[in-house]
Design an enzyme around this catalytic site. Structure first.
Site, PDB file in Angstrom:
ATOM      1  N   SER A   8     -16.313  -2.233 -26.056  1.00 52.73           N
ATOM      2  CA  SER A   8     -15.551  -1.443 -25.091  1.00 52.73           C
ATOM      3  C   SER A   8     -14.077  -1.810 -25.066  1.00 52.73           C
ATOM      4  CB  SER A   8     -16.144  -1.609 -23.686  1.00 52.73           C
ATOM      5  OG  SER A   8     -16.022  -2.946 -23.242  1.00 52.73           O
ATOM      6  N   ASP A  12      -9.440  -2.404 -16.299  1.00 57.42           N
ATOM      7  CA  ASP A  12     -10.200  -3.123 -15.279  1.00 57.42           C
ATOM      8  C   ASP A  12      -9.554  -2.994 -13.904  1.00 57.42           C
ATOM      9  OD1 ASP A  12     -11.875  -4.005 -17.270  1.00 57.42           O
ATOM     10  OD2 ASP A  12     -10.920  -5.956 -17.474  1.00 57.42           O
ATOM     11  N   SER A  36     -20.883  -1.346   1.890  1.00 60.33           N
ATOM     12  CA  SER A  36     -19.478  -1.103   1.595  1.00 60.33           C
ATOM     13  C   SER A  36     -18.715  -2.382   1.907  1.00 60.33           C
ATOM     14  CB  SER A  36     -18.930   0.048   2.448  1.00 60.33           C
ATOM     15  OG  SER A  36     -17.544   0.226   2.231  1.00 60.33           O
ATOM     16  N   GLY A  48     -11.927  -4.586 -21.164  1.00 60.38           N
ATOM     17  CA  GLY A  48     -12.957  -4.156 -22.101  1.00 60.38           C
ATOM     18  C   GLY A  48     -13.321  -5.328 -22.992  1.00 60.38           C
ATOM     19  N   PHE A 102     -13.543  -0.029 -15.631  1.00 61.14           N
ATOM     20  CA  PHE A 102     -14.435  -1.068 -15.112  1.00 61.14           C
ATOM     21  C   PHE A 102     -13.970  -1.445 -13.716  1.00 61.14           C
ATOM     22  CE2 PHE A 102     -15.103  -5.785 -14.746  1.00 61.14           C
ATOM     23  CZ  PHE A 102     -16.485  -5.785 -14.703  1.00 61.14           C
ATOM     24  N   GLN A 172     -23.583  -6.870 -20.896  1.00 57.57           N
ATOM     25  CA  GLN A 172     -23.959  -6.001 -19.785  1.00 57.57           C
ATOM     26  C   GLN A 172     -24.953  -4.911 -20.171  1.00 57.57           C
ATOM     27  OE1 GLN A 172     -20.754  -6.498 -20.821  1.00 57.57           O
ATOM     28  NE2 GLN A 172     -19.346  -6.708 -19.092  1.00 57.57           N
ATOM     29  N   GLY A 225     -21.665 -21.413 -17.664  1.00 56.50           N
ATOM     30  CA  GLY A 225     -20.758 -21.526 -16.532  1.00 56.50           C
ATOM     31  C   GLY A 225     -20.159 -22.912 -16.459  1.00 56.50           C
ATOM     32  N   ASP A 257     -15.661 -13.597 -22.579  1.00 55.34           N
ATOM     33  CA  ASP A 257     -14.955 -13.019 -23.725  1.00 55.34           C
ATOM     34  C   ASP A 257     -13.982 -14.039 -24.314  1.00 55.34           C
ATOM     35  OD1 ASP A 257     -16.292 -10.648 -23.135  1.00 55.34           O
ATOM     36  OD2 ASP A 257     -14.660  -9.886 -21.905  1.00 55.34           O
TER      37      ASP A 257
END
Length: 346
Positions: A8, A12, A36, A48, A102, A172, A225, A257
């Protein structure tokens, strides 16, 4: 060798929620969610997964080939990518659609809720890796990043047909793909990239055991992480690389990424998996310390100091000559270039 990055290309929209998502979830009502969140900050950046990985590779002196689909609004983004060392000639530009979007909201615990609109990305299957390979000799690896599912499958099939090594990075899209498609994307990959959640989801959806996955790929790299990253290879061959501590975690978006860019650059330099993972962890930390997926800077001397501080002088020495070469070529530096921020509402 040249690295081709498919996947992609997006814009963003990153927002922050000054609370915890978990506090808004009611046990027993999760099948009737209507929520919300009032956010207190919005920034719009270039992003992307393919463009993010390519940007990191460009900053590390790799001159990657970006092979994704973008929209009629891609002009300024293309110029920015080229300045960052990315070859955009293979990008398919739509005359009617806009570049993918995104939206991601992050809470105070660094949890995220995101959505994605593909826009021009829906046409990505029209990109021919066969034509690209005929035009550009010496392709070392093709990254199959999150993309329109038909494009991911088509690019993987082309790699097999052409004998091009590929890295499977479904990220994803694992949530949308069925087990058969995931098996097709993974089988034969030189590298398989996942995070911890995706690691478990891939096993569940494919029905494969870990040993079966490892028999299908060269190496399975799982980002952990704060715990760093683990590289699994042949049975009994596993290594864990700890993280590079962040001075401040600003935004986790795009850290994976960044890891991939560092890892792939180091592997392209001929370094072993563990050394590649160390550079990946360092670039990921640089992303964590900045807002947006491409805001980070790679300052050569600082990178070397941080590598030595996190891993010791000997492991850092494996990367030193390569980073020094990138620095001498002008790809690394501490002087910010034009910011990719498009909008900032505070």
């Amino acid at each position: 060798m040249r690295i081709v990055v498919t996947g992609s290309i997006a814009v963003d929209h990153l927002a922050t929620f000054p609370g915890k998502f978990a506090e808004q979830l009611i046990p027993g009502q999760l099948d009737k969610i209507s929520l919300s969140f009032l956010t207190d900050q919005l920034e719009v950046h270039y992003g992307g997964v393919a463009a993010n990985i390519a940007t990191g590779l460009g900053r590390l002196g790799q001159r990657p080939l970006l092979a994704g689909a973008a929209g009629k609004d891609f002009g300024a983004y293309r110029e920015w990518l080229e300045r960052e060392g990315v070859d955009t000639e293979a990008v398919l530009v739509s005359e009617t659609e806009y570049t993918a979007r995104f939206w991601c909201t992050t809470d105070t615990e660094q949890n995220q809720i995101a959505s994605f609109h593909p826009g021009a990305m829906a046409a990505a299957a029209g990109i021919s890796l066969r034509q690209l390979a005929a035009r550009v000799p010496g392709i070392g690896v093709v990254v199959i990043g999150a993309n329109a599912p038909d494009a991911m499958l088509a690019h993987t099939a082309e790699c097999r047909e052409l004998g091009l090594p590929f890295a499977a990075d479904p990220s994803q899209q694992l949530a949308l793909l069925d087990g058969a498609d995931i098996r097709r994307l993974v089988d034969g990959a030189r590298y398989l990239f996942t995070n911890e959640y995706e690691h478990a989801l891939l096993l569940k959806k494919t029905g494969w055991s870990e040993s079966r996955v490892l028999s299908a790929v060269g190496a399975w790299i799982t980002t952990l992480g704060e715990a760093g990253a683990r590289i699994d290879g042949a049975p009994g061959q596993s290594a864990t690389v700890r993280e590079v501590p962040a001075t401040e975690v600003v935004d986790p978006t795009g850290a994976g990424d960044g890891f991939r860019a560092g890892f792939l650059a180091a592997r392209n330099w001929g370094l072993p998996h563990a050394a590649a993972a160390r550079l990946g962890c360092l670039v990921a930390t640089c992303v964590l310390e900045s807002k947006g997926t491409a805001e980070y800077r790679l300052d050569g001397p600082t990178l070397l100091e941080r590598l030595a501080g996190a891993y010791g002088k000997a492991p850092a020495a494996q990367l030193t000559p390569h980073l020094a070469t990138a620095l001498a070529a002008g790809r690394l530096g501490g002087h910010p270039k034009q910011s990719p921020v498009l909008v900032a509402d505070r």
